[in-house]
Scaffold this motif. Structure first.
Motif: not given
Length: 124
Positions: A11, A85-86, A36, A104
């Protein structure tokens, strides 16, 4: 669908990106952000993300019954969201709890900001 593994998104690398309305992304920036969007591009994952983001945290045991899918399939979709990365996850006993990563979504939101004006030039 490809069985290709998705890298875990850094991130901090996303934070470097200016809004796309200001200047085009370079290749490296696009490579960081694309997983993402790819993760959110699936209707099941988008719905899972909505369920996770709508509460401070949620148990996988509360997510699974909302879908007509097997537990392993739901786990796969959650893994994709995690690797993109969410979401963050934490195992507690036999269950895994999920929570959205606000940073994020702040970064994705900033990237998609269209009220920003281009730094230079314009179109005729």
């Amino acid at each position: 669908m490809s069985k290709q593994a998705l890298p875990v998104v850094d991130l901090n690398a996303v934070a470097c990106c200016s809004p796309i309305a200001v200047r085009p992304m370079d290749v490296d920036q696009a490579a960081v952000v694309a997983p993402m969007f790819k993760a959110l591009g699936d209707p099941i994952r988008l719905r899972l993300m909505s369920m996770i983001a709508s509460v401070p945290e949620i148990c996988v045991c509360d997510l699974t019954p909302a879908f007509d899918l097997s537990g392993p399939t739901i786990s796969h979709h959650l893994k994709v969201l995690r690797e993109a990365g969410l979401v963050d996850s934490e195992r507690r006993g036999t269950w895994v709890w999920y929570r959205a990563k606000p940073e994020a979504f702040r970064q994705l939101g900033a990237l998609l900001e269209i009220s920003a004006t281009p730094a230079s030039g314009g179109t005729a």
